[in-house]
Design a protein around this motif. Sequence first.
Motif, mmCIF file in Angstrom:
data_model
loop_
_atom_site.group_PDB
_atom_site.id
_atom_site.type_symbol
_atom_site.label_atom_id
_atom_site.label_comp_id
_atom_site.label_asym_id
_atom_site.label_seq_id
_atom_site.Cartn_x
_atom_site.Cartn_y
_atom_site.Cartn_z
ATOM 1 N N ARG A 105 19.474 -17.719 66.846
ATOM 2 C CA ARG A 105 19.546 -19.348 66.632
ATOM 3 C C ARG A 105 19.385 -19.713 65.311
ATOM 4 O O ARG A 105 18.614 -19.120 64.722
ATOM 5 C CB ARG A 105 18.354 -19.900 67.707
ATOM 6 C CG ARG A 105 17.899 -21.266 67.734
ATOM 7 C CD ARG A 105 16.565 -21.641 68.172
ATOM 8 N NE ARG A 105 16.342 -22.935 67.850
ATOM 9 C CZ ARG A 105 15.087 -23.379 68.209
ATOM 10 N NH1 ARG A 105 13.946 -22.847 68.766
ATOM 11 N NH2 ARG A 105 14.994 -24.648 67.799
ATOM 12 N N GLN B 213 13.534 -15.604 67.173
ATOM 13 C CA GLN B 213 14.655 -16.488 67.756
ATOM 14 C C GLN B 213 16.096 -16.045 67.169
ATOM 15 O O GLN B 213 16.872 -16.909 66.725
ATOM 16 C CB GLN B 213 14.426 -17.886 67.200
ATOM 17 C CG GLN B 213 13.225 -18.498 67.680
ATOM 18 C CD GLN B 213 13.102 -19.925 67.538
ATOM 19 O OE1 GLN B 213 13.582 -20.978 67.953
ATOM 20 N NE2 GLN B 213 11.885 -20.487 66.913
ATOM 21 N N LEU C 281 19.572 -18.051 60.159
ATOM 22 C CA LEU C 281 19.558 -17.431 61.118
ATOM 23 C C LEU C 281 19.727 -15.782 61.202
ATOM 24 O O LEU C 281 20.405 -15.465 60.048
ATOM 25 C CB LEU C 281 20.673 -17.870 62.638
ATOM 26 C CG LEU C 281 22.144 -17.047 62.554
ATOM 27 C CD1 LEU C 281 22.632 -17.187 63.655
ATOM 28 C CD2 LEU C 281 23.056 -17.617 61.249
#
Length: 225
Positions: free
Chosen positions: A167, A164, A215
Motif C-alpha cells: 500500500r 502496510q 511503498l
Amino acid sequence: MRILIVEDDRPLGEGIQMGLRQAGWQAEWVADGETARDALASEPFGALVLDLGLPRISGLDVLRELRARGETLPVLILTARDTPEDVVAGLDAGADDYMVKPFNLSELAARLRALLRRSGGRAAPEIAYGRLRLDPAARRVTLAGDPVELSAREFDLLHELLGQAGRVLTKAQIEERLYAWGSELESNAIEVHIHHLRRKLWPELIRTVRGVGYLIPEAPSGAPR
C-alpha cells in the motif's frame, strides 16, 4: 509506535512524554479528556496512558467511549486513585493495566512493552519480510540474522511501511504517524530517512511512487540472499 499520554499535571505529563520518547516511542501528551477523545477518534495510536482525574471529561468516560466504539487499543491507567474500588472500576471500564502514582518511569515503559506484546494486531507479532525481521516490542531489526542499527525515526518509518506492505503511504500520512503534533521538521526529513533505510537494508526495499508517496512491495525484490 505512537503513544498518547493524557495527564492534567503539566510537569508530570511533559516528564512522561520525555521519558517515553527517550525509550524510543513517539509520545504525545494532552491535558484534558475532551482533547484526548478527539485525538483518539482522529489519530492512530499504539497505546494510551490515561489519568482518571481529568478536566472536561473524566478518564473513565474517555475509556468507556473508546471501548464502546470497539477499539482494542491497549490502555494503561496511571492515577493517584489507589482504592480497590477505583482499580476495579478502571479495569471493568476496559483498562488493560493499572498503575498508581507515584511510579517508576522504567516500570511504566516495561508495562507498556508488555501490553504491546500481549495486544493483537500489528503491535504484537514480529514482522517477517523475506530475510528481514522487525520486532516491534523489542524495537529490533535483523537482516539475514544480522542486527541492523536504526534510529528511532528510521525504525518507526520501516514499521509503518512494512505493516502496510503493498500500500502506498503519502508523505503527509507518514509525517502524521511519525511526528508529534506541532513538531517542526525539515521539508526533506522523510526523504532522508528513506535514503538511510535503503542504504542500511537494500535499495529496492522502498519504492518511490512519484507524486504520491512510498511503498514496500508485497513481495521482496532485490533483497540480499
